[in-house]
Write a protein that holds these residues in place. Structure first.
Motif, PDB file in Angstrom:
ATOM      1  N   ASN A 185     -26.266   1.900  18.376  1.00 48.63           N
ATOM      2  CA  ASN A 185     -25.857   0.713  19.123  1.00 48.63           C
ATOM      3  C   ASN A 185     -26.276   0.820  20.583  1.00 48.63           C
ATOM      4  N   GLU A 224     -27.024  -2.889   8.532  1.00 43.85           N
ATOM      5  CA  GLU A 224     -27.552  -4.206   8.861  1.00 43.85           C
ATOM      6  C   GLU A 224     -27.784  -4.990   7.584  1.00 43.85           C
ATOM      7  N   LYS A 281     -24.801   4.338  14.068  1.00 47.77           N
ATOM      8  CA  LYS A 281     -25.870   3.553  13.460  1.00 47.77           C
ATOM      9  C   LYS A 281     -25.186   2.733  12.373  1.00 47.77           C
ATOM     10  N   ASN A 282     -25.186   1.451  12.541  1.00 50.25           N
ATOM     11  CA  ASN A 282     -24.462   0.582  11.629  1.00 50.25           C
ATOM     12  C   ASN A 282     -25.314   0.129  10.455  1.00 50.25           C
ATOM     13  N   LYS A 324     -29.922  -0.070  20.867  1.00 54.02           N
ATOM     14  CA  LYS A 324     -30.103  -1.515  20.723  1.00 54.02           C
ATOM     15  C   LYS A 324     -29.733  -2.247  22.008  1.00 54.02           C
ATOM     16  N   ALA A 351     -29.133   1.044   9.956  1.00 51.58           N
ATOM     17  CA  ALA A 351     -29.944   0.754  11.131  1.00 51.58           C
ATOM     18  C   ALA A 351     -30.692   2.012  11.553  1.00 51.58           C
ATOM     19  N   GLU A 352     -31.891   1.832  12.090  1.00 54.14           N
ATOM     20  CA  GLU A 352     -32.681   2.962  12.557  1.00 54.14           C
ATOM     21  C   GLU A 352     -32.265   3.381  13.956  1.00 54.14           C
ATOM     22  N   GLN A 353     -31.677   2.471  14.724  1.00 56.63           N
ATOM     23  CA  GLN A 353     -31.283   2.757  16.097  1.00 56.63           C
ATOM     24  C   GLN A 353     -29.767   2.764  16.238  1.00 56.63           C
TER      25      GLN A 353
END
Length: 105
Positions: free
Chosen positions: A64, A50, A47-48, A67, A60-62
């Motif tokens: 990669n 953003e 999870k990066n 996404k 990030a909530e999601q």
């Protein structure tokens, strides 16, 4: 501007491979392919951070993978929508003549 000082470190594979890491475009050795697959799996699980316009950064909530999965679903839906249309999607651009350009100035 979006990434600030750490622009070069925001690319996941570039920072994960490091110097002397396997090259996906030139080295097809089984060991290197395995390393690249492991790195890819690792990147997809992450999870990066953003950038939020005028709001700094947030996690990030999601992942990669989530996404990419969402994006693939959107592409399939768009393809289905476009294939159901009777007429193709066409954008018309109004041509400007030199006379009308002179009148406007």
């Amino acid at each position: 501007m979006a990434f600030g000082q750490s622009r070069s470190s925001n690319y996941a594979l570039g920072s994960s491979l490091g110097e002397g890491g396997p090259s996906s475009s030139t080295d097809y050795d089984a060991g290197n392919v395995k390393k690249l697959i492991e790195l890819t799996d690792e990147v997809l699980k992450q999870k990066n951070v953003e950038s939020v316009l005028f709001g700094g950064k947030r996690f990030a909530e999601q992942t990669n993978f989530e996404k990419l999965d969402w994006f693939a679903e959107e592409l399939v839906l768009e393809h289905q929508r476009r294939s159901c249309r009777i007429a193709p999607t066409v954008a018309f651009k109004q041509a400007t003549t030199s006379e009308s350009a002179k009148e406007g100035s």
